[in-house]
Design a protein around this motif. Structure first.
Motif, short mmCIF file in Angstrom:
data_model
loop_
_atom_site.label_atom_id
_atom_site.label_comp_id
_atom_site.label_asym_id
_atom_site.label_seq_id
_atom_site.Cartn_x
_atom_site.Cartn_y
_atom_site.Cartn_z
N LEU A 136 0.83 -1.21 0.00
CA LEU A 136 0.00 0.00 0.00
C LEU A 136 0.86 1.26 0.00
CD1 LEU A 136 -2.77 -1.02 2.57
CD2 LEU A 136 -2.85 -1.18 0.08
N ASN A 137 1.98 1.22 0.72
CA ASN A 137 2.84 2.41 0.83
C ASN A 137 3.68 2.66 -0.41
OD1 ASN A 137 1.99 3.07 3.44
ND2 ASN A 137 3.49 1.71 4.40
N THR A 138 3.79 1.69 -1.28
CA THR A 138 4.57 1.87 -2.51
C THR A 138 3.64 2.04 -3.71
OG1 THR A 138 4.80 -0.54 -2.69
CG2 THR A 138 6.62 0.67 -1.67
N LYS A 139 2.88 1.02 -4.00
CA LYS A 139 2.04 1.02 -5.20
C LYS A 139 0.87 1.99 -5.10
CE LYS A 139 0.10 -2.36 -8.44
NZ LYS A 139 -0.16 -3.81 -8.64
N TYR A 140 0.38 2.23 -3.87
CA TYR A 140 -0.79 3.08 -3.69
C TYR A 140 -0.51 4.23 -2.72
CZ TYR A 140 -2.96 -0.96 -5.88
OH TYR A 140 -3.27 -1.98 -6.76
N ALA A 141 0.71 4.74 -2.77
CA ALA A 141 1.17 5.75 -1.81
C ALA A 141 0.33 7.02 -1.84
CB ALA A 141 2.64 6.07 -2.05
N ASP A 142 -0.12 7.43 -3.01
CA ASP A 142 -0.86 8.70 -3.15
C ASP A 142 -2.37 8.49 -3.23
OD1 ASP A 142 1.58 10.13 -3.24
OD2 ASP A 142 1.79 9.68 -5.37
N THR A 143 -2.81 7.34 -2.79
CA THR A 143 -4.23 6.99 -2.90
C THR A 143 -4.88 6.97 -1.53
OG1 THR A 143 -3.70 5.58 -4.80
CG2 THR A 143 -5.84 5.26 -3.78
N ILE A 144 -6.07 7.55 -1.44
CA ILE A 144 -6.86 7.45 -0.21
C ILE A 144 -7.48 6.06 -0.18
CG2 ILE A 144 -8.86 8.29 1.05
CD1 ILE A 144 -8.32 11.04 -0.17
N ILE A 145 -7.25 5.35 0.91
CA ILE A 145 -7.71 3.97 1.02
C ILE A 145 -8.65 3.81 2.21
CG2 ILE A 145 -7.00 1.56 1.40
CD1 ILE A 145 -4.39 2.22 -0.01
N ASN A 146 -9.80 3.20 1.98
CA ASN A 146 -10.71 2.82 3.05
C ASN A 146 -10.44 1.37 3.45
OD1 ASN A 146 -12.37 5.26 3.19
ND2 ASN A 146 -13.11 4.67 1.16
N PHE A 147 -10.50 1.09 4.73
CA PHE A 147 -10.19 -0.25 5.22
C PHE A 147 -11.45 -0.93 5.74
CE2 PHE A 147 -6.13 1.80 5.16
CZ PHE A 147 -5.21 0.79 4.91
N ALA A 148 -11.51 -2.24 5.51
CA ALA A 148 -12.59 -3.07 6.05
C ALA A 148 -11.98 -4.36 6.56
CB ALA A 148 -13.64 -3.35 4.97
N GLY A 149 -12.28 -4.72 7.80
CA GLY A 149 -11.78 -5.97 8.34
C GLY A 149 -10.84 -5.82 9.50
N ASP A 150 -10.39 -6.96 10.02
CA ASP A 150 -9.58 -6.97 11.24
C ASP A 150 -8.16 -7.50 11.03
OD1 ASP A 150 -10.08 -9.63 10.73
OD2 ASP A 150 -10.89 -10.10 12.71
N GLY A 151 -7.72 -7.54 9.76
CA GLY A 151 -6.42 -8.14 9.48
C GLY A 151 -5.22 -7.30 9.84
#
Length: 220
Positions: free
Chosen positions: A150-165
């Motif tokens: 996430l920090n490399t490929k999607y560094a400039d993307t706002i990400i919503n999280f779902a789950g407990d992982g």
């Protein structure tokens, strides 16, 4: 279209009936009993509550995991039995996609499920106008591997999280059987399915298989 949904991938045994994407009734049970004991009575109860029989069902949707190996097999085998005996179309939806449907706004969604020892099941989806497109296929990764991705490929993307992982991003981890049905309906309609061969999604080997492999290594 009336849809019967079954999810036995977690400790909760869940069934629901939908009319297309509208929930008519759902029942969820976590009473310490095995799914083999609770599933059929729940199906009978929900059909009676809705004044329906299996012959009134147009589509069957099953959760396929990842999750409890035993639970997944019970749910899938039940759906397959109904499908084969009554010629009802069926589709399978994975648990990570079901989780993604908890997030209603457009954008990137990271779905994760804790699978112990700093590991998680992981998938990435893009939500747009109520549709959810997979952009990183379901896999088993360490938490650090997910964060690095996430920090490399999607560094400039706002990400919503779902789950407990991922503990640092722990959020809504409710496996909503209603979402399972909605995802199943969309998959069926969008792909013009007449049904499919539903298979469990095992992203990690069962513990018994791991133990056997370790034993064979030692013996050799």
């Amino acid at each position: 279209m009336k849809i019967l949904c079954i999810d036995t991938s977690s400790k909760i045994c869940s069934v629901a009936i939908l009319e297309n994407t509208t929930l008519l009734k759902k029942i969820e049970l976590d009473n310490g009993l095995t799914h083999s004991e609770t599933l059929m009575p729940l199906i009978k109860q929900i059909l009676e509550n809705c004044n329906l029989s299996l012959k009134n069902i147009d589509l069957l949707v099953s959760g396929i995991g990842p999750g409890s190996f035993t639970g997944i097999r019970i749910g899938i085998s039940t759906v397959k039995a109904f499908s084969d005996s009554l010629n009802i179309p069926c589709v399978g939806i994975n648990s990570l996609e079901t989780l993604a449907y908890n997030i209603k706004e457009d954008g990137i969604i990271c779905s994760t499920i804790n699978c112990k020892n700093d590991n998680c099941y992981f998938a990435l989806y893009e939500a747009s106008n109520g549709n959810y497109k997979v952009i990183e296929e379901p896999s088993a990764k360490t938490i650090q591997e997910v964060l690095d991705l996430l920090n490399t490929k999607y560094a400039d993307t706002i990400i919503n999280f779902a789950g407990d992982g991922i503990p640092s991003h722990f959020t809504d981890c409710y496996q909503n059987v209603e979402n399972l049905g909605i995802a199943g309906f969309k998959k069926y309609v969008d792909n013009n399915y007449n049904g499919e061969e539903i298979l469990p999604l095992y992203l990690k080997k069962p513990q018994a298989q791991k133990q056997l492999e370790e034993k064979l290594k030692i013996e050799h």
